[in-house]
Design an enzyme around this catalytic site. Structure first.
Site, PDB file in Angstrom:
ATOM      1  N   HIS A 206      11.044 -12.408  -7.712  1.00  0.00           N
ATOM      2  CA  HIS A 206      12.487 -12.638  -7.843  1.00  0.00           C
ATOM      3  C   HIS A 206      13.360 -11.520  -7.281  1.00  0.00           C
ATOM      4  O   HIS A 206      14.581 -11.624  -7.310  1.00  0.00           O
ATOM      5  CB  HIS A 206      12.846 -12.829  -9.316  1.00  0.00           C
ATOM      6  CG  HIS A 206      12.797 -11.551 -10.108  1.00  0.00           C
ATOM      7  ND1 HIS A 206      11.624 -11.005 -10.532  1.00  0.00           N
ATOM      8  CD2 HIS A 206      13.772 -10.701 -10.512  1.00  0.00           C
ATOM      9  CE1 HIS A 206      11.881  -9.880 -11.184  1.00  0.00           C
ATOM     10  NE2 HIS A 206      13.179  -9.664 -11.189  1.00  0.00           N
TER      11      HIS A 206
HETATM   12  C1  UD1 Z   1      18.289  -9.295 -13.190  1.00  0.00           C
HETATM   13  C2  UD1 Z   1      18.184  -7.775 -13.037  1.00  0.00           C
HETATM   14  C3  UD1 Z   1      16.771  -7.407 -12.585  1.00  0.00           C
HETATM   15  C4  UD1 Z   1      15.727  -8.016 -13.491  1.00  0.00           C
HETATM   16  C5  UD1 Z   1      15.955  -9.510 -13.595  1.00  0.00           C
HETATM   17  C6  UD1 Z   1      14.961 -10.182 -14.508  1.00  0.00           C
HETATM   18  C7  UD1 Z   1      20.241  -6.633 -12.324  1.00  0.00           C
HETATM   19  C8  UD1 Z   1      20.926  -5.976 -11.195  1.00  0.00           C
HETATM   20  N1  UD1 Z   1      19.117  -7.282 -12.027  1.00  0.00           N
HETATM   21  O1  UD1 Z   1      18.134  -9.866 -11.903  1.00  0.00           O
HETATM   22  O2  UD1 Z   1      16.639  -6.008 -12.597  1.00  0.00           O
HETATM   23  O3  UD1 Z   1      14.457  -7.750 -12.980  1.00  0.00           O
HETATM   24  O4  UD1 Z   1      17.281  -9.738 -14.084  1.00  0.00           O
HETATM   25  O5  UD1 Z   1      15.134 -11.561 -14.512  1.00  0.00           O
HETATM   26  O6  UD1 Z   1      20.710  -6.545 -13.445  1.00  0.00           O
HETATM   27  N2  UD1 Z   1      20.536 -17.301 -13.436  1.00  0.00           N
HETATM   28  C9  UD1 Z   1      20.367 -18.474 -14.139  1.00  0.00           C
HETATM   29  N3  UD1 Z   1      20.220 -18.383 -15.494  1.00  0.00           N
HETATM   30  C10 UD1 Z   1      20.238 -17.221 -16.188  1.00  0.00           C
HETATM   31  C11 UD1 Z   1      20.415 -16.040 -15.455  1.00  0.00           C
HETATM   32  C12 UD1 Z   1      20.568 -16.094 -14.094  1.00  0.00           C
HETATM   33  O7  UD1 Z   1      20.329 -19.551 -13.561  1.00  0.00           O
HETATM   34  O8  UD1 Z   1      20.084 -17.248 -17.430  1.00  0.00           O
HETATM   35  C13 UD1 Z   1      20.656 -17.366 -11.960  1.00  0.00           C
HETATM   36  C14 UD1 Z   1      22.073 -17.314 -11.493  1.00  0.00           C
HETATM   37  O9  UD1 Z   1      22.205 -18.191 -10.445  1.00  0.00           O
HETATM   38  C15 UD1 Z   1      22.240 -15.902 -10.988  1.00  0.00           C
HETATM   39  C16 UD1 Z   1      20.830 -15.557 -10.516  1.00  0.00           C
HETATM   40  O10 UD1 Z   1      19.966 -16.281 -11.389  1.00  0.00           O
HETATM   41  O11 UD1 Z   1      23.201 -15.831  -9.986  1.00  0.00           O
HETATM   42  C17 UD1 Z   1      20.518 -14.079 -10.619  1.00  0.00           C
HETATM   43  O12 UD1 Z   1      20.782 -13.574 -11.946  1.00  0.00           O
HETATM   44  P1  UD1 Z   1      21.258 -12.031 -12.150  1.00  0.00           P
HETATM   45  O13 UD1 Z   1      21.322 -11.698 -13.586  1.00  0.00           O
HETATM   46  O14 UD1 Z   1      22.454 -11.768 -11.316  1.00  0.00           O
HETATM   47  O15 UD1 Z   1      20.091 -11.226 -11.466  1.00  0.00           O
HETATM   48  P2  UD1 Z   1      18.513 -11.356 -11.603  1.00  0.00           P
HETATM   49  O16 UD1 Z   1      17.990 -11.685 -10.256  1.00  0.00           O
HETATM   50  O17 UD1 Z   1      18.141 -12.262 -12.735  1.00  0.00           O
END
Ligand code: UD1
Length: 367
Positions: A206
């Protein structure tokens, strides 16, 4: 009394905060409040961990959700500032390196609240990773920096952080792993997915650096295609990667890999069960590099660097980058029976949270 705001936001935070909360419960002089920023909000990215890890329901939920880095960080800051003003805590405790960690640290320190950072000092030395920026800023502002390994202590000292702020306490994630290992072994996830022990690879993928770039995602998928011809692969797909696969029109490529089994994100207990029974783990996550080292399961890390070098130096981890051939070669090596033998790093003994809470109490009474 010592009032502590414990911050969680994203999936990797929950298993780190759980044993600290358990430990705090033992001391009536600690008032412990859980603040969930809402960075992760899907049931399978958040709620399931509260159930699996017996975490108390968050006392305060900020509900910030997803966004760009600036949007997400700013929203957390705005909401969390109100919380501090209302709650007037003595301490803010943050874990790991996600945007919630950074945002709450920035707000807290400006309101003169001391910050305790659990998992301080890790460095990949790669500033294109958002987590590296979060780690650098949080550590430079923290009052109590709790580290998992000696190299983290060295990183902090090199950055000019005074020694009296640094406490080598071990790894809270291993506290959680030890606490739930027996329960995880009893989980039914192997049967549910129709898997046999040591007959499958567990994959997580991811990182923005891997999946937001089409070429690097294709390189990795090409490697998976070759590997799945020899062994089943289980991939609980992260929402970020799911989005990208659709955007880059790679759905057919995935569907054609008959031995690559995609599932929704999996909770802590079932995931630990899969990890324990896997032949090896392939990942770009941080925590898994540590958990596999502790469990003596081979781990191939799909990255060019790691902020957890102890897992490659003495553990079972090997960095394979994103080169298709290298990923396939190292996988075949394991499948041919060449397993890297590892050792467990010092103080990864299930007692890190105990040390953290004791230090916080001692420091609080001294001040
Ligand atoms: C975040 C952390 C990363 C960690 C990861 C674990 C930061 C900068 N990154 O990255 O260090 O390894 O979490 O998962 O804080 N989304 C959903 N549902 C959710 C959450 C997110 O659909 O419950 C989708 C959204 O489209 C979002 C994308 O996932 O835009 C990314 O989520 P985000 O929290 O921005 O970053 P992660 O890639 O999850």
């Amino acid at each position: 009394m010592m009032k502590v705001l414990n911050i969680v936001g994203a999936r990797p935070n929950f298993m780190k905060i759980a044993p600290i909360m358990e430990e705090m419960k033992k001391y009536p002089q600690i008032e412990s409040v859980v603040v969930h920023t809402g960075q992760h909000y899907d049931d399978e990215m958040s709620n399931i961990f509260f159930k699996d890890l017996n975490l108390p329901k968050p006392d305060i939920y900020l509900g910030v959700g997803s966004g760009t880095h600036a949007e997400q960080t700013a929203k957390i800051m705005i909401e969390f500032e109100k919380v501090i003003v209302k709650e007037t805590p003595d301490l803010i405790l943050v874990v790991g390196d996600v945007n919630s960690t950074l945002a709450c640290t920035l707000v807290g320190v400006k309101l003169n609240i001391p910050i305790a950072h659990v998992e301080a000092g890790l460095r990949s030395f790669d500033r294109t990773m958002p987590e590296e920026i979060n780690r650098l800023v949080t550590d430079s502002l923290g009052t109590y920096l709790f580290t998992t390994c000696q190299d983290a202590n060295e990183n902090l000292k090199r950055e000019g952080i005074p020694e009296e702020k640094i406490f080598f306490v071990g790894n809270v994630m291993i506290d959680t792993l030890l606490r739930y290992k027996e329960k995880a072994i009893l989980s039914n996830s192997l049967n549910e997915l129709n898997l046999k022990e040591k007959n499958f690879v567990l994959l997580t993928l991811h990182r923005p650096g891997n999946v937001d770039n089409e070429d690097s995602l294709i390189n990795i998928l090409d490697a998976l295609d070759e590997i799945q011809q020899t062994i089943k692969m289980i991939y609980p797909i992260h929402p970020r990667t799911k989005k990208r696969i659709k955007e880059f029109n790679l759905e057919d490529k995935i569907q054609n890999m008959r031995n690559l089994i995609l599932t929704a994100p999996i909770g802590y207990i079932d995931f630990l069960n899969l990890m324990i029974h896997s032949k090896f783990v392939m990942t770009d996550s941080g925590g898994l590099q540590e958990e596999t080292t502790f469990l003596n399961i081979p781990c191939l890390t799909i990255r060019g660097n790691t902020e957890r070098p102890i897992t490659t130096e003495i553990g079972t981890n090997i960095l394979v980058g994103t080169d298709t051939k290298k990923i396939v070669k190292e996988s075949m090596n394991i499948l041919n029976g060449n397993k890297k033998v590892g050792k467990i790093p010092p103080l990864w003994d299930g007692r890190a949270s105990e040390r953290i809470v004791r230090i916080l109490l001692e420091e609080n009474y001294e001040s």
